[in-house]
Design a protein around this motif. Structure first.
Motif, PDB file in Angstrom:
ATOM      1  N   ASN B 263     -33.981 -40.457   9.840  1.00  0.00           N
ATOM      2  CA  ASN B 263     -32.782 -41.233  10.141  1.00  0.00           C
ATOM      3  C   ASN B 263     -31.619 -40.762   9.268  1.00  0.00           C
ATOM      4  N   PRO B 264     -30.748 -39.914   9.758  1.00  0.00           N
ATOM      5  CA  PRO B 264     -30.704 -39.399  11.142  1.00  0.00           C
ATOM      6  C   PRO B 264     -31.674 -38.245  11.350  1.00  0.00           C
ATOM      7  N   GLU B 291     -20.023 -45.211   7.847  1.00  0.00           N
ATOM      8  CA  GLU B 291     -20.282 -46.479   8.561  1.00  0.00           C
ATOM      9  C   GLU B 291     -19.390 -47.574   8.019  1.00  0.00           C
ATOM     10  N   ASP B 296     -19.418 -45.135  13.965  1.00  0.00           N
ATOM     11  CA  ASP B 296     -20.774 -45.401  14.461  1.00  0.00           C
ATOM     12  C   ASP B 296     -21.711 -44.351  13.892  1.00  0.00           C
ATOM     13  N   ARG B 297     -22.805 -44.820  13.342  1.00  0.00           N
ATOM     14  CA  ARG B 297     -23.741 -43.885  12.711  1.00  0.00           C
ATOM     15  C   ARG B 297     -24.363 -42.997  13.783  1.00  0.00           C
ATOM     16  N   PRO B 298     -24.377 -41.682  13.586  1.00  0.00           N
ATOM     17  CA  PRO B 298     -25.012 -40.794  14.573  1.00  0.00           C
ATOM     18  C   PRO B 298     -26.518 -40.854  14.432  1.00  0.00           C
ATOM     19  N   HIS B 299     -27.213 -40.608  15.510  1.00  0.00           N
ATOM     20  CA  HIS B 299     -28.662 -40.564  15.355  1.00  0.00           C
ATOM     21  C   HIS B 299     -29.171 -39.141  15.053  1.00  0.00           C
ATOM     22  N   THR B 300     -28.291 -38.156  15.276  1.00  0.00           N
ATOM     23  CA  THR B 300     -28.704 -36.761  15.025  1.00  0.00           C
ATOM     24  C   THR B 300     -27.550 -35.981  14.410  1.00  0.00           C
ATOM     25  N   PRO B 312     -24.152 -37.599  23.325  1.00  0.00           N
ATOM     26  CA  PRO B 312     -23.455 -38.618  22.522  1.00  0.00           C
ATOM     27  C   PRO B 312     -24.370 -39.113  21.410  1.00  0.00           C
ATOM     28  N   GLY B 313     -23.781 -39.346  20.261  1.00  0.00           N
ATOM     29  CA  GLY B 313     -24.586 -39.782  19.115  1.00  0.00           C
ATOM     30  C   GLY B 313     -25.101 -38.611  18.307  1.00  0.00           C
ATOM     31  N   THR B 314     -24.792 -37.412  18.735  1.00  0.00           N
ATOM     32  CA  THR B 314     -25.150 -36.220  17.952  1.00  0.00           C
ATOM     33  C   THR B 314     -23.886 -35.624  17.379  1.00  0.00           C
ATOM     34  N   TRP B 315     -23.876 -35.446  16.079  1.00  0.00           N
ATOM     35  CA  TRP B 315     -22.746 -34.807  15.421  1.00  0.00           C
ATOM     36  C   TRP B 315     -23.118 -33.387  15.083  1.00  0.00           C
TER      37      TRP B 315
END
Lengths: 251, 420, 204
Positions: B263-264, B291, B296-300, B312-315
């Motif tokens: 996490n992530p 945060e 929004d915290r990325p998951h990846t 989306p959610g990947t930086w």
């Protein structure tokens, strides 16, 4: 006036000597130089022409010494040399090759051209005067070499295997040329062809291992042949007699 | 002729030592800028000296061709065919080239600490074929010209051809010389065409000169066919790269990414997998700060090719094993900025920049007490510091506006809260 | 002299000189970045560096067009004539670059002229010592060498490179003069029947 070698030594590398402390003077007249391959004949002629200098000793023509820079020009004017390998410049015509050799020996441009034509006529190459050297056969190329040696009026001619590759008719023509020059200039001719020895030459010199093994006139040389040697083989037998000390078994 | 005899009597013995030394030095020099532990970099480093190896091999081959010409071999009615004579004569030259590349490989592999997989060897294979082709071309030229002309001509000709075009203003010519001008990275591989185009050109040129090899025996048909090969091959090679820019195109490196579920989730090329624990530790801190600032915290977090789309959610971020912790903090912080087009590619006078939001992100994730204490005291920092005094919503609003402007290639807004 | 001129084909060297001057005019200050042993892994060279090559190759070709046997026993000092030809070629080169410089069309003209003289000297010296066949390789080999290792850490060329230095560099100028003179002297002396080595005592 003959060429004189005084305590002459020479080697192409440090490993071995080709000539070693040679004291020798070529006889006047037409001299044939014989010897096995590697005996030093070509080297002797090269040094005599001043293309090479001896490592020790000197080579003279009268008062002229090849080691002296001042003497070298006059020496070369009086000595002509035909090497064993005829090196020609690609792209030049035969008459230009010979004329250039004449110009190098000090002839003017017109004189060189005139003498070139004359020299080519002597060796029966007039019809090839405008050919490129790449079009010539081996024997014709050797005749170009002879022509280059004849082009200027030398007092001494050094010819290294001039008849190699020549057909019998051309050899006769060549010997006729030599005969015409006889008495006027000294000729030293290295060859393996011992035919017509008596009629063409005055003296014989045999080299072995960088040394003069025999020197004398033709009759002395021919006496070295065994008595029973058939006519026509006498010169050959004499050569064997001189070089090997025993005649070959003749059937 | 036995190989040892051919080798002993060839020109190769003169060029071998200088070439080997030069090759080794060049590889070590190139490897200074290469990615350690990366197999493809080893292959590219090995191929780098191709401009010297090909030039020397070509010159040696021209010398050998000249020797055959001088010896009149083609006119001596040989029983063995032309190709057999060619191979026999060129075997020392090929040995020279092979040994040079072998030395290069040893030095590259030991310097970079990696061994390339079979699929990574394309740069080396291309360099080898190009070298053989130019050696063959040199041999043919040497058969037709004096050694005095042929050998130096090939040495300088091949050398100039392989080095000078790399900086030419004519873009397509850069990609045909055989020297690789774009390097692969851990996420991007140079397109295969970048290696095949020089091969096509060099082979076709060698074929075009082939009739020179056999002296006067060449027929009009043979010469015509050879010329056609040369022209067609050249056109094909040109067509492969005609619309390329300054660098060769790249493609995402297939199968290179390995993801560590956490996490992530952190996705890195296999060569960087050793950095996961460090990145995870630092990312925990940095993402917590972001945060708190409203992100929004990325998951990846993923290090992938710029051409690979991310969900989306990947930086997307760009860490490197040689980065220290402070730089890695910055890298992770900057991953909050989404992808945007290269606005300068379309407009030289574009007046937008992401510099201010980068400084702002650094300030947000600063690992220290006073804001700006760890940053240089320059105009950018002074410009952005007042933004920290605004509310969280105003700061995010400004960030979103800047990102939007970058996405549209519109002028980016000034940082709010600046004193007039 | 016309026979000597015909044999040597000096007009080829003259033609190459014309090509050189034309190249100086056209190439101008074009530069290229090539791999080199520098802190950044490359160096920027002027393409003008390579324009002397055809002249050097042509000169080496002309100089080797001679029959060794007749010239080694020549009365006329053909070596001197050859040296004179090299000097004339160098002088024409200097005159040509002076003209180009006066026209203001190529700021690197003098540097190119200096490089030509240096490389001519190198070519003729190596040719006299090791044979014309090697001399061409020596000339281009020098250019390859200096582009690879001729630049220091500050990306400035080392003094020994000569051909990479500015036209006003005094060391490069002196070196060029010395090398050119050496080349002329070597050309003049190449038909000298001096022993290839010394020290042989004749002992068996």
């Amino acid at each position: 006036m003959p060429i004189q070698y005084v305590n002459c030594s020479f080697g192409y590398s440090r490993r071995g000597a080709v000539l070693s402390s040679l004291d020798f003077t070529f006889p006047s007249g037409n001299t044939v130089l014989l010897g096995p391959n590697g005996a030093g004949k070509s080297t002797l002629l090269k040094i005599g022409s001043s293309a090479l200098l001896p490592r020790k000793g000197s080579v003279r023509l009268g008062e002229l010494d090849t080691r002296s820079r001042r003497d070298r020009g006059p020496y070369r004017r009086r000595v002509a040399w035909m090497p064993q390998n005829i090196d020609c410049v690609p792209g030049l015509r035969v008459v230009e090759q010979v004329a250039y050799a004449g110009w190098l020996k000090g002839l003017g441009k017109d004189a060189a051209a005139e003498k070139a034509s004359w020299a080519l006529a002597q060796v029966d190459l007039t019809h090839q005067a405008d050919s490129r050297v790449s079009e010539l056969s081996g024997g014709q190329l050797r005749r170009v070499g002879v022509a280059r040696a004849l082009v200027h009026d030398a007092e001494v001619l050094l010819l290294d295997e001039p008849t190699a590759g020549m057909d019998p008719r051309q050899r006769r023509v060549f010997h006729k040329v030599l005969g015409g020059l006889r008495g006027r200039i000294d000729i030293v001719l290295s060859t393996h062809d011992v035919a017509d020895l008596e009629t063409t030459y005055d003296s014989v010199v045999v080299m072995l291992g960088g040394r003069i093994h025999f020197r004398g006139d033709v009759s002395e040389f021919l006496e070295k042949a065994p008595p029973e040697t058939p006519a026509g083989r006498v010169a050959e037998a004499a050569y064997h007699g001189v070089t090997e000390g025993a005649s070959p078994c003749l059937s | 002729m036995p190989f040892v005899t051919a080798l002993r009597s060839s020109s190769v013995v003169w060029g071998a030592f200088p070439l080997f030394a030069l090759t080794a030095f060049l590889v070590v020099e190139w490897s200074r800028f290469a990615e350690p532990g990366f197999g493809t970099a080893v292959a590219e480093a090995t191929a780098f000296p191709v401009f010297v190896v090909a030039a020397v091999c070509s010159a040696c081959a021209a010398w050998e061709g000249g020797r055959l010409r001088r010896g009149g071999v083609w006119f001596s009615a040989p029983v063995r065919g032309r190709l057999r004579i060619l191979v026999n004569t060129l075997s020392p030259v090929l040995a020279l080239g092979s040994t040079s590349f072998a030395i290069a490989f040893v030095f590259a592999s030991s310097t970079l600490g990696a061994f390339p997989a079979a699929r990574d060897l394309l740069p080396l294979a291309s360099a080898a074929v190009v070298t053989v082709s130019y050696a063959l071309l040199g041999f043919c030229v040497g058969c037709a010209t004096p050694r005095l002309i042929g050998a130096p001509l090939m040495l300088i000709g091949v050398y100039v051809w392989m080095t000078v075009p790399a900086s030419s203003d004519i873009m397509w010519i850069r990609h045909l010389s055989g020297m690789q001008i774009t390097s692969s990275s851990v996420v991007d591989s140079v397109e295969v065409t970048a290696f095949t185009a020089p091969v096509v050109l060099s082979v076709s040129l060698a074929l075009a000169f082939f009739p020179l090899m056999s002296g006067a025996e060449r027929s009009l048909r043979e010469a015509g066919t050879a010329v056609c090969c040369g022209v067609i091959g050249s056109l094909v090679a040109w067509s492969l790269v005609a619309d390329w820019g300054p660098g060769a195109p790249t493609t995402p490196r297939a199968g290179a990414t390995v993801c560590a579920e956490s996490n992530p989730t952190i996705c890195l090329p296999g060569e960087y997998s050793g950095e996961v624990p460090r990145l995870h530790r630092i990312a925990g801190d940095v993402l917590a700060d972001l945060e708190a600032a409203g992100f929004d915290r990325p998951h990846t977090l993923a290090l992938v090719s710029a051409e690979s789309p991310v969900s989306p959610g990947t930086w997307r971020f760009a860490p490197h094993p040689e980065h220290d912790d402070e730089f890695l903090r910055a890298t992770i912080a900057w991953s909050a900025i989404p992808d945007s087009p290269d606005c300068f590619a379309h407009d030289d006078g574009y007046v937008g920049s992401d510099e201010d939001i980068r400084v702002w992100l650094l300030l947000l994730t600063e690992d220290g007490g006073t804001p700006g204490a760890t940053l240089p005291e320059d105009a950018s920092t002074r410009r952005v510091l007042p933004v920290l005094e605004l509310s969280r919503e105003e700061q995010m609003e400004w960030f979103d506006a800047t990102v939007g402007a970058l996405g549209d290639c519109a002028p980016t807004p000034e940082p709010p809260g600046r004193s007039a | 002299m016309s026979l000597w001129w015909t044999t040597r084909r000096w007009w080829l060297a003259g033609g190459a000189l014309g090509l050189f001057l034309l190249s100086v005019e056209l190439i101008g200050e074009y530069r290229a970045t090539v791999p080199a042993f520098t802190p950044i892994g490359s160096a920027t060279i002027k393409l003008m560096l390579f324009v002397p090559v055809p002249v050097c190759l042509a000169l080496a070709y002309c100089a080797q067009r001679f029959p060794p046997s007749p010239e080694s026993t020549a009365v006329r000092p053909v070596g001197v004539y050859d040296g004179f030809a090299v000097v004339v070629l160098g002088s024409l080169a200097v005159a040509g670059v002076a003209l180009i410089d006066a026209l203001g069309t190529s700021p690197l003209a003098w540097a190119a002229g200096r490089n030509l003289l240096f490389l001519i000297g190198l070519t003729m010296t190596v040719g006299a010592m090791a044979g014309s066949t090697v001399s061409g390789v020596a000339c281009v080999g020098w250019l390859v060498l200096v582009t690879l290792v001729g630049y220091g850490n500050d990306l400035h060329p080392y003094p020994w490179t000569v051909v990479l230095r500015d036209a006003t560099d005094p060391v490069a100028g002196i070196a060029t003069g010395v090398v050119f003179a050496l080349g002329v002297a070597a050309t003049m002396g190449r038909h000298s029947p001096l022993p290839g080595y010394t020290g042989y005592t004749g002992w068996r």
